[in-house]
Design a protein around this motif. Sequence first.
Motif, PDB file in Angstrom:
ATOM      1  N   ASN A 195      -2.069  -2.660  -1.138  1.00 28.63           N
ATOM      2  CA  ASN A 195      -3.321  -3.818  -0.599  1.00 28.63           C
ATOM      3  C   ASN A 195      -2.473  -5.211  -0.237  1.00 28.63           C
ATOM      4  O   ASN A 195      -1.794  -5.652  -1.065  1.00 28.63           O
ATOM      5  CB  ASN A 195      -4.324  -3.895  -1.975  1.00 28.63           C
ATOM      6  CG  ASN A 195      -4.876  -2.400  -2.341  1.00 28.63           C
ATOM      7  OD1 ASN A 195      -5.273  -1.882  -1.467  1.00 28.63           O
ATOM      8  ND2 ASN A 195      -4.677  -2.179  -3.577  1.00 28.63           N
TER       9      ASN A 195
ATOM     10  N   GLN B  62       1.184   8.872   3.096  1.00 32.00           N
ATOM     11  CA  GLN B  62       0.997  10.066   2.360  1.00 32.00           C
ATOM     12  C   GLN B  62       2.229  11.064   2.572  1.00 32.00           C
ATOM     13  O   GLN B  62       3.071  10.774   3.248  1.00 32.00           O
ATOM     14  CB  GLN B  62      -0.177  10.715   2.696  1.00 32.00           C
ATOM     15  CG  GLN B  62      -1.507  10.058   2.420  1.00 32.00           C
ATOM     16  CD  GLN B  62      -2.630  10.720   2.905  1.00 32.00           C
ATOM     17  OE1 GLN B  62      -2.982  11.031   4.048  1.00 32.00           O
ATOM     18  NE2 GLN B  62      -3.558  11.373   2.025  1.00 32.00           N
TER      19      GLN B  62
ATOM     20  N   THR C 102      -3.252  12.870  -5.283  1.00 25.93           N
ATOM     21  CA  THR C 102      -3.021  12.987  -3.978  1.00 25.93           C
ATOM     22  C   THR C 102      -3.604  14.365  -3.573  1.00 25.93           C
ATOM     23  O   THR C 102      -4.243  14.336  -2.498  1.00 25.93           O
ATOM     24  CB  THR C 102      -1.344  13.315  -3.772  1.00 25.93           C
ATOM     25  OG1 THR C 102      -0.737  12.130  -4.107  1.00 25.93           O
ATOM     26  CG2 THR C 102      -1.023  13.513  -2.237  1.00 25.93           C
TER      27      THR C 102
ATOM     28  N   THR D 202      -0.517   8.869  -6.952  1.00 22.38           N
ATOM     29  CA  THR D 202      -0.682   7.887  -6.142  1.00 22.38           C
ATOM     30  C   THR D 202      -0.298   6.590  -6.821  1.00 22.38           C
ATOM     31  O   THR D 202      -0.819   6.154  -7.808  1.00 22.38           O
ATOM     32  CB  THR D 202      -2.124   7.895  -5.791  1.00 22.38           C
ATOM     33  OG1 THR D 202      -2.525   9.094  -5.104  1.00 22.38           O
ATOM     34  CG2 THR D 202      -2.508   6.628  -4.868  1.00 22.38           C
TER      35      THR D 202
ATOM     36  N   GLN E 282      -5.253  -2.646   3.938  1.00 22.29           N
ATOM     37  CA  GLN E 282      -4.539  -1.363   3.170  1.00 22.29           C
ATOM     38  C   GLN E 282      -3.914  -0.638   4.092  1.00 22.29           C
ATOM     39  O   GLN E 282      -4.091  -0.271   5.018  1.00 22.29           O
ATOM     40  CB  GLN E 282      -5.739  -0.619   2.494  1.00 22.29           C
ATOM     41  CG  GLN E 282      -5.217   0.183   1.447  1.00 22.29           C
ATOM     42  CD  GLN E 282      -6.126   0.963   0.761  1.00 22.29           C
ATOM     43  OE1 GLN E 282      -6.865   2.027   1.309  1.00 22.29           O
ATOM     44  NE2 GLN E 282      -6.671   0.588  -0.303  1.00 22.29           N
TER      45      GLN E 282
ATOM     46  N   THR F 206       1.863   9.561  -3.012  1.00 21.78           N
ATOM     47  CA  THR F 206       1.101   8.724  -2.053  1.00 21.78           C
ATOM     48  C   THR F 206       1.186   7.276  -2.537  1.00 21.78           C
ATOM     49  O   THR F 206       1.227   7.211  -3.793  1.00 21.78           O
ATOM     50  CB  THR F 206      -0.412   9.201  -1.811  1.00 21.78           C
ATOM     51  OG1 THR F 206      -0.592  10.634  -1.534  1.00 21.78           O
ATOM     52  CG2 THR F 206      -1.143   8.027  -1.075  1.00 21.78           C
TER      53      THR F 206
ATOM     54  N   GLU G 255      -0.495   2.590  -6.322  1.00 21.33           N
ATOM     55  CA  GLU G 255      -1.050   1.385  -5.835  1.00 21.33           C
ATOM     56  C   GLU G 255      -0.348   0.277  -6.200  1.00 21.33           C
ATOM     57  O   GLU G 255      -0.161  -0.326  -7.288  1.00 21.33           O
ATOM     58  CB  GLU G 255      -2.502   1.376  -6.315  1.00 21.33           C
ATOM     59  CG  GLU G 255      -3.340   0.419  -5.276  1.00 21.33           C
ATOM     60  CD  GLU G 255      -4.777   0.048  -6.006  1.00 21.33           C
ATOM     61  OE1 GLU G 255      -4.989   0.517  -7.138  1.00 21.33           O
ATOM     62  OE2 GLU G 255      -5.301  -0.637  -5.191  1.00 21.33           O
TER      63      GLU G 255
ATOM     64  N   PHE H 105      -7.588   5.632  -8.813  1.00 22.16           N
ATOM     65  CA  PHE H 105      -7.252   6.561  -7.503  1.00 22.16           C
ATOM     66  C   PHE H 105      -6.964   7.810  -7.999  1.00 22.16           C
ATOM     67  O   PHE H 105      -6.517   8.047  -9.209  1.00 22.16           O
ATOM     68  CB  PHE H 105      -5.748   6.032  -7.394  1.00 22.16           C
ATOM     69  CG  PHE H 105      -5.869   4.946  -6.156  1.00 22.16           C
ATOM     70  CD1 PHE H 105      -6.282   3.498  -6.802  1.00 22.16           C
ATOM     71  CD2 PHE H 105      -5.524   5.059  -4.784  1.00 22.16           C
ATOM     72  CE1 PHE H 105      -6.373   2.195  -6.031  1.00 22.16           C
ATOM     73  CE2 PHE H 105      -5.639   3.735  -4.098  1.00 22.16           C
ATOM     74  CZ  PHE H 105      -6.083   2.607  -4.533  1.00 22.16           C
TER      75      PHE H 105
ATOM     76  N   ARG I  91      -1.752   2.806   3.814  1.00 24.26           N
ATOM     77  CA  ARG I  91      -1.834   4.202   2.963  1.00 24.26           C
ATOM     78  C   ARG I  91      -0.713   5.142   3.390  1.00 24.26           C
ATOM     79  O   ARG I  91      -0.738   5.534   4.744  1.00 24.26           O
ATOM     80  CB  ARG I  91      -2.913   4.908   2.799  1.00 24.26           C
ATOM     81  CG  ARG I  91      -3.152   6.190   2.102  1.00 24.26           C
ATOM     82  CD  ARG I  91      -4.400   6.700   1.946  1.00 24.26           C
ATOM     83  NE  ARG I  91      -4.677   7.680   1.092  1.00 24.26           N
ATOM     84  CZ  ARG I  91      -4.806   7.810  -0.262  1.00 24.26           C
ATOM     85  NH1 ARG I  91      -5.014   6.570  -0.712  1.00 24.26           N
ATOM     86  NH2 ARG I  91      -4.926   9.028  -0.937  1.00 24.26           N
TER      87      ARG I  91
ATOM     88  N   VAL J  54       0.036   3.547  -1.724  1.00 22.49           N
ATOM     89  CA  VAL J  54      -1.000   2.443  -1.013  1.00 22.49           C
ATOM     90  C   VAL J  54      -0.625   1.122  -1.224  1.00 22.49           C
ATOM     91  O   VAL J  54      -0.367   0.547  -2.664  1.00 22.49           O
ATOM     92  CB  VAL J  54      -2.405   2.678  -1.818  1.00 22.49           C
ATOM     93  CG1 VAL J  54      -3.289   1.972  -1.024  1.00 22.49           C
ATOM     94  CG2 VAL J  54      -2.778   4.308  -1.541  1.00 22.49           C
TER      95      VAL J  54
END
Length: 668
Positions: free
Chosen positions: A523, A557, A659, A606, A553, A519, A608, A656, A555, A521
Motif C-alpha cells: 500500500n 502474485q 493466496t 499474503t 496498491q 502474495t 501486506e 487478507f 500486488r 501487497v
Amino acid sequence: MNQKNKPATPLRSLHWLVAVAAAMLLAACASMGRPEGGARDVDPPVFVKGNPSPNALNVDRQKVQIDFNENVTVSDVMTKVVVSPAQKNTPSVSANAHRVTVELRDTLLPNTTYTIDFADAIADLNEGNPIDGFSYAFSTGDVIDTLQISGMVFEAATLEPAQSMLVGVYSNLSDTAITTLPLERITRTNQLGEFTIRNLKPGTYRIYAINDVNRDYHWDRTEDVAFYDVTITPTSQPIMATDTLVTEAGNDTIITHPATLYLPNDVLLTWFNENYASQYLMKHERTDLKRLTLQFGAQTDTLPELTMLNGLHAGEPIDKWAVLNGSPTRDTLEYWLCDTMLFHQDTIMLQARYLRTDTLDQLSWTTDTLRLLLRSSAKKKQEEPKKDTKKKKKGHGDEEEDSLQAPKIVFFSFKPRSGSTVDLDQSLFFEAQEPIASVDASAVSLAKMVDSVWTPLPAPELYFPQPTRPMQMRIDYLWEPATQYQLTIDSAAIRGLYGDWTNKLEYKFTTKAEEDYSTLVFNVKGLDSIPAVVELLNASDAPIKRAKVVDGQARIQYINPGTYYARLYLDRNDNGKWDTGSLLDSIQPEEVFYFPKKVTLKKYWTSEQQWDLYATPIDQQKPLDIKKNKPKLKPGEQPLPDEEDEDENDFYNPSFESTARRSQMNRY
C-alpha cells in the motif's frame, strides 16, 4: 677452607649457566612481545601545525607541509586527494613520519583560494585510523573564501552511495560549460556518498557530479553524470552549536559555542549514464554460406537500407533476398539469405545507407559500399564432395552390385526453452535453429490430464513476440494450478527458411500448486497520482517480478517463498520501464525508492506492507544486506547486526485471504 669460598663444582656451574640462560631468554621474549591490556588505539591522527599555516594569506610557495601528532600514511592518493582549483599536472602527495607533504606542480594563480581535500586518505601508521573529511586551505591573495556547499550523491537506478565521485561547480552558468571547461572548484564523495565543496566565493553556481574517467575535469557523454535542476547561491549564518565532551573521569559534559552554518547542506544528486555510444558500422562479414552480419557501435531504432550491387539480385533491396534476425537492441543484425543460389556467390557487394554519428555528435545519413567475402573455411566446406551413398555387395561369383541407401531425413530443430515445471504466470518460449518461414496453427494442440486421461483444451496461439526475431516464438496461456499439460505440434507444422520441417513435438510439463506461492501487497503512500512500478528484488538486487501501482496498491502474485526486497520507480512517461536521464536535454532520471526492510514470505500466505515513500531518508532506504557500496569498517569497528523483521513482516493479515482463495475469486 671457608664453605662459601669453595670452588664451584662442574654440576653446580652447569645449573648456574642454565638459570642465567633461561633468565636471558625470558627477558628477550618479554622485550619482543607486546604488552597485554590497555585500550586499543582508535583515535585518528591529530593535526599539529602546517607550513603555510591553515588559511594563510598571500602564499607564494607550492609546497605544503602538514604535521600530525603521530606517524601517518597516505593511501589512494589518485582517487581520494583532490586540489581546487583543478590541477592540470597531478600534485605530488607523500607521507614521512609525522608529516604529509603536498607539492603543487601547476603555477599558483593570483588572488585564489586553494583547497586540498584529503577525504579519508590520511591515517595513523600503526592502526590505520583515518581522518574523515580532512582538508587544508590557503590563499595567494589578501582574502580567503569560506563558503561551502554540502550534500550527497547516489546512483539513480539503485540508490548506491557514490564513492570517490568527482563533484564540482561552475560560476559560468552556460549549459555547455560542463562539456568544454574544467570544473572550477572540486571535491570527492566519501564512502557514504557525502561531499562538501569548500572555500567558495560568494556568487551563483551550477553543481555537477561526474565519474571523470579520463581526468579532464569535465563531462564526456560516455561518463556517468549528475546535475542539479537549479542554480545554487551558497550562504552562511552564525549559530550556537552544542557539543558533548567526555571528561577524564568519563562524564559527559555539554558545551555551547558560536559556530557557522553553511548552506545549502542538503543537495541531493543522483547520477546516471545516458548510455550514449557513437553510431558507426563496426563490423561487416559473411560468417558462413547462409548469413551476413552487420554490427553497429550503438543500439538504434532505424534499420540500415541495404541494396545488392552484384549478381542475380543486383539493384534489389535486402528484404527481397534475405530475412533479418536482429538483436533486441538492433546493434547486431544477422541476415539469412533466402535464395540458395546466393550460397554459390563468393562475393556479395552491398550499398549500405545508415545513420552514423558525425563530427558534430549528430546522427546523419551516410552511404558505404560493403564487400562481404565468403570465409575460406565455409567455402571449403561448401566444395567438399558428397559422400558416396552406394554400397557394394558381393553376390554369386564374387560379383559386386550397387545399391542405394535411403537418405536420412534431417528435421528442422524447434525446441522449448521452458522446463518441466512451469509457474502459473509463465509463458512458454521456443527457439528455432534458423528463421521460421511458416506455421500451421491447426497443427498445434493442448491437453491437460484429468483422471489419468488427456482432455483437449482450446488451442493456444503460437506467435512471434518480436517481428525482427523470426527464430523465437511464444505461447501465453492461463494455466490451472497443479495440472499436467501436454503441448503437441504435429510434424511439418513449422517450416524453416530453407524448406525443412519439424518433427512431431510433444512437450509435457506441470504447473505449480497455488499453495506453493506467496502474495505480496504494497500500500503505497506519496505518489500523488504519478504512475509507478514496484519491482521485487532478490538478494543480488536484481528484479525478478514487477507490478504497476493501481489506486495506491501494488500486488505481486505467484512468488516463491523466500526473502526479498523491493524498489519503486516513478514511471512518469508510463512506458513500463525505468528511464535514464539526459544532461543535454535537462531530463533527470526517473526517481527510485527502496522499501527499507527485507520481506520474508512463506507458502500460502499474503503479506501486506505499508510503504510511505518519503518517510525514510534516501540514504537510509536501501537495506544494508543488498547494498554493494558499503563503507569500510574502521579498525576495531564491528559490523552492524542484521535488521530484525517486525512481526514477521505482517504475515497473514486477517483482512487478507489466502493466496489460493483470492486467486480463485479472481478467476470468476
